[in-house]
Scaffold this motif. Structure first.
Motif, mmCIF file in Angstrom:
data_model
loop_
_atom_site.group_PDB
_atom_site.id
_atom_site.type_symbol
_atom_site.label_atom_id
_atom_site.label_comp_id
_atom_site.label_asym_id
_atom_site.label_seq_id
_atom_site.Cartn_x
_atom_site.Cartn_y
_atom_site.Cartn_z
ATOM 1 N N LYS A 47 0.853 -1.193 0.000
ATOM 2 C CA LYS A 47 0.000 0.000 0.000
ATOM 3 C C LYS A 47 0.883 1.234 0.000
ATOM 4 O O LYS A 47 1.634 1.486 0.941
ATOM 5 C CB LYS A 47 -0.904 -0.020 1.230
ATOM 6 N N ARG A 48 0.789 1.971 -1.088
ATOM 7 C CA ARG A 48 1.629 3.155 -1.283
ATOM 8 C C ARG A 48 0.758 4.400 -1.135
ATOM 9 O O ARG A 48 -0.096 4.669 -1.967
ATOM 10 C CB ARG A 48 2.232 3.088 -2.693
ATOM 11 N N PHE A 49 0.969 5.128 -0.074
ATOM 12 C CA PHE A 49 0.169 6.328 0.179
ATOM 13 C C PHE A 49 0.560 7.439 -0.795
ATOM 14 O O PHE A 49 1.696 7.495 -1.256
ATOM 15 C CB PHE A 49 0.379 6.825 1.612
ATOM 16 N N GLU A 55 0.930 17.391 3.244
ATOM 17 C CA GLU A 55 1.960 16.621 3.934
ATOM 18 C C GLU A 55 1.318 15.556 4.817
ATOM 19 O O GLU A 55 0.303 15.786 5.455
ATOM 20 C CB GLU A 55 2.804 17.561 4.818
ATOM 21 N N HIS A 56 1.921 14.391 4.834
ATOM 22 C CA HIS A 56 1.448 13.352 5.746
ATOM 23 C C HIS A 56 2.040 13.582 7.126
ATOM 24 O O HIS A 56 3.229 13.883 7.265
ATOM 25 C CB HIS A 56 1.880 11.973 5.249
ATOM 26 N N ASP A 57 1.223 13.447 8.121
ATOM 27 C CA ASP A 57 1.684 13.554 9.494
ATOM 28 C C ASP A 57 2.339 12.232 9.882
ATOM 29 O O ASP A 57 1.695 11.187 9.878
ATOM 30 C CB ASP A 57 0.475 13.850 10.396
ATOM 31 N N LYS A 58 3.631 12.285 10.220
ATOM 32 C CA LYS A 58 4.339 11.048 10.546
ATOM 33 C C LYS A 58 3.727 10.367 11.770
ATOM 34 O O LYS A 58 3.753 9.156 11.901
ATOM 35 C CB LYS A 58 5.828 11.340 10.764
ATOM 36 N N ASP A 60 0.508 10.308 12.456
ATOM 37 C CA ASP A 60 -0.644 9.567 11.956
ATOM 38 C C ASP A 60 -0.213 8.202 11.437
ATOM 39 O O ASP A 60 -0.854 7.181 11.685
ATOM 40 C CB ASP A 60 -1.332 10.333 10.817
ATOM 41 N N PHE A 61 0.884 8.198 10.678
ATOM 42 C CA PHE A 61 1.368 6.942 10.118
ATOM 43 C C PHE A 61 1.827 5.995 11.227
ATOM 44 O O PHE A 61 1.552 4.800 11.199
ATOM 45 C CB PHE A 61 2.508 7.234 9.134
ATOM 46 N N ALA A 62 2.501 6.548 12.225
ATOM 47 C CA ALA A 62 2.937 5.727 13.358
ATOM 48 C C ALA A 62 1.728 5.129 14.077
ATOM 49 O O ALA A 62 1.735 3.958 14.474
ATOM 50 C CB ALA A 62 3.771 6.566 14.324
ATOM 51 N N ASP A 63 0.665 5.944 14.220
ATOM 52 C CA ASP A 63 -0.565 5.436 14.851
ATOM 53 C C ASP A 63 -1.151 4.296 14.041
ATOM 54 O O ASP A 63 -1.631 3.294 14.594
ATOM 55 C CB ASP A 63 -1.611 6.554 14.962
ATOM 56 N N GLU A 64 -1.141 4.454 12.714
ATOM 57 C CA GLU A 64 -1.727 3.419 11.858
ATOM 58 C C GLU A 64 -0.967 2.109 11.997
ATOM 59 O O GLU A 64 -1.546 1.035 12.146
ATOM 60 C CB GLU A 64 -1.743 3.864 10.405
ATOM 61 N N ILE A 65 0.360 2.182 11.957
ATOM 62 C CA ILE A 65 1.174 0.974 12.108
ATOM 63 C C ILE A 65 0.913 0.335 13.465
ATOM 64 O O ILE A 65 0.700 -0.872 13.577
ATOM 65 C CB ILE A 65 2.669 1.309 11.964
ATOM 66 N N THR A 86 10.859 6.106 3.011
ATOM 67 C CA THR A 86 10.346 6.801 1.829
ATOM 68 C C THR A 86 9.679 8.118 2.232
ATOM 69 O O THR A 86 9.286 8.307 3.385
ATOM 70 C CB THR A 86 9.301 5.927 1.100
ATOM 71 N N ASP A 87 9.529 9.013 1.253
ATOM 72 C CA ASP A 87 8.859 10.295 1.516
ATOM 73 C C ASP A 87 7.387 10.083 1.843
ATOM 74 O O ASP A 87 6.795 10.828 2.619
ATOM 75 C CB ASP A 87 8.963 11.214 0.291
ATOM 76 N N VAL A 88 6.782 9.074 1.187
ATOM 77 C CA VAL A 88 5.373 8.768 1.463
ATOM 78 C C VAL A 88 5.311 7.429 2.199
ATOM 79 O O VAL A 88 6.114 6.543 1.954
ATOM 80 C CB VAL A 88 4.536 8.697 0.162
ATOM 81 N N PRO A 89 4.361 7.280 3.142
ATOM 82 C CA PRO A 89 4.276 6.051 3.924
ATOM 83 C C PRO A 89 3.977 4.822 3.054
ATOM 84 O O PRO A 89 3.263 4.918 2.057
ATOM 85 C CB PRO A 89 3.110 6.323 4.884
ATOM 86 N N MET A 90 4.501 3.675 3.439
ATOM 87 C CA MET A 90 4.273 2.420 2.720
ATOM 88 C C MET A 90 3.966 1.319 3.727
ATOM 89 O O MET A 90 4.656 1.183 4.743
ATOM 90 C CB MET A 90 5.526 2.022 1.941
#
Length: 305
Positions: A47-49, A55-58, A60-65, A86-90
């Motif tokens: 899944k490539r965001f 800008e993606h909030d890092k 938010d991504f940490a919460d998702e993981i 990566t610049d975008v979350p994966m």
């Protein structure tokens, strides 16, 4: 990080043949999904965001993981790993072979599939199990999904459901803040959320109610030139003839004559659960755990010989 593998950007490119178009299996607001093959020959979904201009909030991504890694259930798509380089979350997720419930119910060509009523009830039970697990999440903060729809319910080889796409799920504490917004499919979104801006577990219950209607009618959430399935069904619900006329007639006609009365009773009971999930007043809606128990009873009643 809780059995989560950290992949390099090069590994993801190799897995997906540099995000080859032929490998793309899905696309949505949050990004694209590609089929990948790991070094040990495991099939995965990458899944490539995408940025969508913001800008993606890092965090938010940490919460998702964290959310995905912590909540494990046989009816939730399993998180295999992620890429933090990566610049975008994966995200790297388990690959589910049969596509989505939306494709199986409404798609054309190779995806459509005959679904007898017991299979549909089992799919509903599995989805309810997954969402009830997310909502209870004993020992941790409750998690809402935020984008429950037939397109986010994937089906395994034996048509077992796997709820996917935590892209819009957040910790409940975040969901209760004023600035949290849901980028969900508007055909499934809770009207109470639109009015109040507060997304809760009962908002997932509403969306699940729409999926139940799809299962019993085989109609899309927006059908026949953009009619709303929840609104149409609610309008006809109290008229037995009109309500039953909305059920999937192909499924009923393919059932054995002896089974049809039992099937009709089951559909009526599923319809009742759906209507309660769709109540305007969130306090009148069942919890996912309550809906699950009723669906389990339905499944048991269908399997009685």
């Amino acid at each position: 990080m809780m059995d989560i593998k950290i992949f390099s950007e090069e590994e993801l490119k190799k897995m997906t043949k540099n995000y080859c178009e032929k490998r793309r299996i899905g696309k949505g607001y949050f990004g694209e999904v590609y089929k990948g093959i790991t070094q040990d020959n495991q099939q995965v979904a990458v899944k490539r965001f995408v940025r969508n201009g913001e800008e993606h909030d890092k965090q938010d991504f940490a919460d998702e993981i964290t959310s995905q890694a912590r909540i494990q259930h046989e009816n939730l798509v399993r998180l295999v790993g992620c890429c933090l380089h990566t610049d975008v979350p994966m995200l790297v997720l388990e690959f589910i072979p049969r596509g989505s419930l939306y494709d199986v119910l409404h798609g054309n060509g190779r995806h459509t599939h005959d679904l007898p009523l017991p299979t549909r009830v089992d799919i509903a039970v599995g989805c309810a199990e997954a969402l009830a697990c997310m909502h209870s999440n004993i020992g941790h903060k409750s998690v809402v999904h935020g984008d429950v729809k037939s397109g986010n319910i994937l089906l395994g080889n034996n048509l077992e459901p796997k709820v996917s796409d935590f892209g819009s799920s957040k910790l409940m504490s975040v969901a209760k803040s004023d600035n949290w917004s849901v980028m969900a499919d508007k055909s499934y979104i809770d009207p109470a959320y639109i009015k109040t801006g507060r997304f809760t577990e009962k908002s997932d219950v509403y969306s699940f109610g729409v999926v139940l209607l799809e299962l019993i009618t085989r109609k899309k959430a927006l059908y026949d030139d953009r009619k709303s399935l929840p609104l149409s069904f609610a309008k006809y619900y109290k008229d037995d003839y009109a309500r039953r006329n909305m059920y999937d007639q192909d499924m009923l006609s393919s059932a054995d004559d002896a089974l049809r009365p039992r099937y009709m009773e089951c559909l009526d009971r599923m319809a009742n659960i759906a209507i309660r999930c769709l109540k305007e007043d969130i306090d009148e809606r069942p919890t996912m755990a309550e809906a699950l128990e009723e669906l389990k009873q339905l499944s048991a009643s269908l399997n009685v010989t």
